[in-house]
Design a protein around this motif. Structure first.
Motif, PDB file in Angstrom:
ATOM      1  N   LYS A  64      72.174  83.102  41.798  1.00 15.44           N
ATOM      2  CA  LYS A  64      73.407  83.883  41.916  1.00 15.44           C
ATOM      3  C   LYS A  64      74.270  83.676  40.678  1.00 15.44           C
ATOM      4  O   LYS A  64      74.072  82.722  39.899  1.00 15.44           O
ATOM      5  N   GLU A  65      75.231  84.543  40.507  1.00 19.47           N
ATOM      6  CA  GLU A  65      76.131  84.483  39.362  1.00 19.47           C
ATOM      7  C   GLU A  65      76.829  83.124  39.321  1.00 19.47           C
ATOM      8  O   GLU A  65      77.339  82.636  40.332  1.00 19.47           O
ATOM      9  N   GLY A  66      76.811  82.506  38.157  1.00 18.62           N
ATOM     10  CA  GLY A  66      77.466  81.209  37.990  1.00 18.62           C
ATOM     11  C   GLY A  66      76.555  80.008  38.122  1.00 18.62           C
ATOM     12  O   GLY A  66      76.969  78.880  37.819  1.00 18.62           O
ATOM     13  N   ASP A  67      75.320  80.193  38.556  1.00 17.33           N
ATOM     14  CA  ASP A  67      74.394  79.069  38.708  1.00 17.33           C
ATOM     15  C   ASP A  67      74.033  78.453  37.358  1.00 17.33           C
ATOM     16  O   ASP A  67      73.970  79.142  36.330  1.00 17.33           O
ATOM     17  N   VAL A  68      73.766  77.140  37.397  1.00 26.05           N
ATOM     18  CA  VAL A  68      73.173  76.435  36.261  1.00 26.05           C
ATOM     19  C   VAL A  68      71.696  76.244  36.583  1.00 26.05           C
ATOM     20  O   VAL A  68      71.343  75.660  37.612  1.00 26.05           O
ATOM     21  N   VAL A  69      70.838  76.755  35.718  1.00 20.12           N
ATOM     22  CA  VAL A  69      69.401  76.779  35.973  1.00 20.12           C
ATOM     23  C   VAL A  69      68.679  76.093  34.820  1.00 20.12           C
ATOM     24  O   VAL A  69      69.052  76.255  33.651  1.00 20.12           O
ATOM     25  N   VAL A  70      67.635  75.328  35.140  1.00 16.66           N
ATOM     26  CA  VAL A  70      66.768  74.735  34.124  1.00 16.66           C
ATOM     27  C   VAL A  70      65.345  75.220  34.372  1.00 16.66           C
ATOM     28  O   VAL A  70      64.849  75.190  35.503  1.00 16.66           O
ATOM     29  N   VAL A  94      72.454  85.068  36.425  1.00 18.74           N
ATOM     30  CA  VAL A  94      73.602  84.151  36.502  1.00 18.74           C
ATOM     31  C   VAL A  94      74.759  84.614  35.649  1.00 18.74           C
ATOM     32  O   VAL A  94      75.890  84.147  35.820  1.00 18.74           O
ATOM     33  N   LYS A  95      74.490  85.509  34.700  1.00 16.96           N
ATOM     34  CA  LYS A  95      75.504  86.135  33.846  1.00 16.96           C
ATOM     35  C   LYS A  95      76.287  85.088  33.047  1.00 16.96           C
ATOM     36  O   LYS A  95      75.897  83.921  32.969  1.00 16.96           O
ATOM     37  N   ASN A  96      77.374  85.509  32.450  1.00 14.31           N
ATOM     38  CA  ASN A  96      78.104  84.631  31.530  1.00 14.31           C
ATOM     39  C   ASN A  96      78.777  83.462  32.227  1.00 14.31           C
ATOM     40  O   ASN A  96      79.110  82.459  31.587  1.00 14.31           O
ATOM     41  N   GLU A  97      78.984  83.578  33.542  1.00  9.91           N
ATOM     42  CA  GLU A  97      79.586  82.469  34.289  1.00  9.91           C
ATOM     43  C   GLU A  97      78.583  81.348  34.520  1.00  9.91           C
ATOM     44  O   GLU A  97      78.959  80.231  34.872  1.00  9.91           O
ATOM     45  N   GLY A  98      77.307  81.647  34.370  1.00  7.10           N
ATOM     46  CA  GLY A  98      76.260  80.656  34.562  1.00  7.10           C
ATOM     47  C   GLY A  98      75.643  80.230  33.240  1.00  7.10           C
ATOM     48  O   GLY A  98      76.087  80.623  32.158  1.00  7.10           O
ATOM     49  N   ARG A  99      74.598  79.424  33.349  1.00 10.26           N
ATOM     50  CA  ARG A  99      73.932  78.913  32.156  1.00 10.26           C
ATOM     51  C   ARG A  99      72.487  78.627  32.496  1.00 10.26           C
ATOM     52  O   ARG A  99      72.177  78.127  33.587  1.00 10.26           O
ATOM     53  N   VAL A 100      71.595  78.931  31.559  1.00  9.09           N
ATOM     54  CA  VAL A 100      70.174  78.655  31.752  1.00  9.09           C
ATOM     55  C   VAL A 100      69.663  77.858  30.562  1.00  9.09           C
ATOM     56  O   VAL A 100      69.891  78.224  29.409  1.00  9.09           O
ATOM     57  N   ILE A 101      68.977  76.759  30.856  1.00  7.16           N
ATOM     58  CA  ILE A 101      68.449  75.864  29.828  1.00  7.16           C
ATOM     59  C   ILE A 101      66.934  75.837  29.936  1.00  7.16           C
ATOM     60  O   ILE A 101      66.381  75.480  30.981  1.00  7.16           O
ATOM     61  N   GLY A 102      66.268  76.232  28.876  1.00 10.46           N
ATOM     62  CA  GLY A 102      64.814  76.139  28.821  1.00 10.46           C
ATOM     63  C   GLY A 102      64.396  74.856  28.135  1.00 10.46           C
ATOM     64  O   GLY A 102      64.971  74.475  27.110  1.00 10.46           O
ATOM     65  N   ILE A 103      63.410  74.181  28.700  1.00  7.63           N
ATOM     66  CA  ILE A 103      62.888  72.937  28.128  1.00  7.63           C
ATOM     67  C   ILE A 103      61.426  73.143  27.766  1.00  7.63           C
ATOM     68  O   ILE A 103      60.636  73.596  28.596  1.00  7.63           O
ATOM     69  N   ASP A 104      61.060  72.789  26.541  1.00 12.42           N
ATOM     70  CA  ASP A 104      59.658  72.890  26.131  1.00 12.42           C
ATOM     71  C   ASP A 104      59.357  71.798  25.125  1.00 12.42           C
ATOM     72  O   ASP A 104      60.263  71.301  24.443  1.00 12.42           O
ATOM     73  N   ALA A 123      72.091  81.337  27.403  1.00 14.11           N
ATOM     74  CA  ALA A 123      70.762  80.715  27.423  1.00 14.11           C
ATOM     75  C   ALA A 123      70.595  79.824  26.201  1.00 14.11           C
ATOM     76  O   ALA A 123      71.021  80.169  25.097  1.00 14.11           O
ATOM     77  N   GLU A 124      69.978  78.667  26.404  1.00 12.18           N
ATOM     78  CA  GLU A 124      69.674  77.769  25.297  1.00 12.18           C
ATOM     79  C   GLU A 124      68.333  77.101  25.544  1.00 12.18           C
ATOM     80  O   GLU A 124      67.845  77.048  26.684  1.00 12.18           O
ATOM     81  N   PHE A 125      67.742  76.583  24.482  1.00  9.03           N
ATOM     82  CA  PHE A 125      66.412  75.979  24.576  1.00  9.03           C
ATOM     83  C   PHE A 125      66.434  74.608  23.921  1.00  9.03           C
ATOM     84  O   PHE A 125      66.899  74.458  22.789  1.00  9.03           O
ATOM     85  N   ARG A 126      65.950  73.607  24.659  1.00 12.86           N
ATOM     86  CA  ARG A 126      65.950  72.223  24.191  1.00 12.86           C
ATOM     87  C   ARG A 126      64.530  71.677  24.184  1.00 12.86           C
ATOM     88  O   ARG A 126      63.721  71.997  25.065  1.00 12.86           O
ATOM     89  N   LYS A 127      64.245  70.819  23.214  1.00 17.62           N
ATOM     90  CA  LYS A 127      62.944  70.170  23.164  1.00 17.62           C
ATOM     91  C   LYS A 127      62.958  68.938  24.058  1.00 17.62           C
ATOM     92  O   LYS A 127      63.896  68.137  24.018  1.00 17.62           O
TER      93      LYS A 127
END
Length: 266
Positions: A83-89, A106-116, A137-141
């Motif tokens: 849902k809008e606002g969720d923090v997702v990994v 999740v739109k701009n109120e939320g955040r998604v972090i990709g890990i690889d 959205a952001e991506f972290r090692k």
């Protein structure tokens, strides 16, 4: 060099090649095995491959097309009820397909972090995010079985698609997931992965088959038990799909099954 480090290096090498193959000619099955991706009798496009494992065409149309690599064994976002606002990994985020699908929700109120763990995948995903203007959205090692680079108790939902089977210390991987999720029944994992009817003995492991999502797979019972050992409750299978029958070095067959699992952090 230990066999464990050999396997990890092989995974990084193989998935780096996949990231560099812009035409979709390589997949997780482009080894000596045929595991998470289903049948390899005929090559199909990454988009068609994604649709066969549960991705919706509208979702595929909504994300950068170069993020669609045709990898995976399911679509965890279908069951995540984001849902809008969720923090997702997203663990094992690859070129970013699941991150971008989640970011659209999740739109701009939320955040998604990709890990690889693979530099080439991270580079491709970050380029996709920059070109297409994904500010949330952001991506972290990170090595997910050692330390997920995310703060404790900070995440609403962890998703992953056919990646945890590639780790050797699966209990510790699930403990790391448990650590970063919000407590009190808020944080949850929704993971698509593969399980096997019979596990491969360590001495018989083939590194290429491990990279192909086959030799590192646990039985369904042991997979679910690994989640419970990490502290999760309400562990349930949301979807189960029969997969390939594979043969090991001793010419014994195993059935590979795709499952999507949900669990809650209390």
């Amino acid at each position: 060099m230990s066999k464990q480090s050999n396997i990890k290096n092989k995974i990084i090498e193989q998935y780096g090649k996949i990231a560099s193959a812009d035409d979709g000619s390589l997949s997780c099955c482009s080894t000596t095995s045929s595991g998470c991706c289903g049948s390899t009798e005929a090559l199909i496009s990454p988009i068609e491959s994604s649709k066969t494992i549960g991705y919706d065409q509208n979702d595929l149309n909504s994300v950068p097309q170069s993020s669609i690599l045709g990898l995976g064994c399911g679509n965890p976002s279908t069951f995540a009820h984001l849902k809008e606002g969720d923090v997702v990994v997203d663990l094992g985020s690859g070129a970013g397909i699941d991150v971008f699908i989640a970011a659209n929700i999740v739109k701009n109120e939320g955040r998604v972090i990709g890990i690889d763990i693979t530099d080439a995948m991270l580079e491709k995903a970050r380029r996709n995010a920059k070109i297409h203007g994904y500010q949330n959205a952001e991506f972290r090692k990170g090595d997910i079985e050692e330390k997920i680079p995310v703060e404790d108790n900070s995440v609403d939902v962890v998703i992953s698609n056919c990646v945890i089977n590639l780790t050797e210390d699966k209990v510790n991987t699930f403990k790391e997931i448990h650590r970063i999720l919000k407590p009190n029944g808020v944080g949850r994992l929704i993971i698509s992965d593969v399980v096997t009817s019979r596990e491969v003995e360590k001495v018989l492991v083939n590194e290429d088959n491990w990279c192909g999502c086959v030799d590192g797979a646990l039985t369904k019972a042991n997979y679910l038990d690994s989640i419970k050992k990490a502290g999760f409750t309400n562990v349930e299978i949301l979807e189960e799909r029969p997969g390939n029958v594979v043969e090991d070095s001793e010419k014994k067959t195993r059935n590979i099954t795709s499952i999507t699992v949900k669990a809650i952090k209390n």
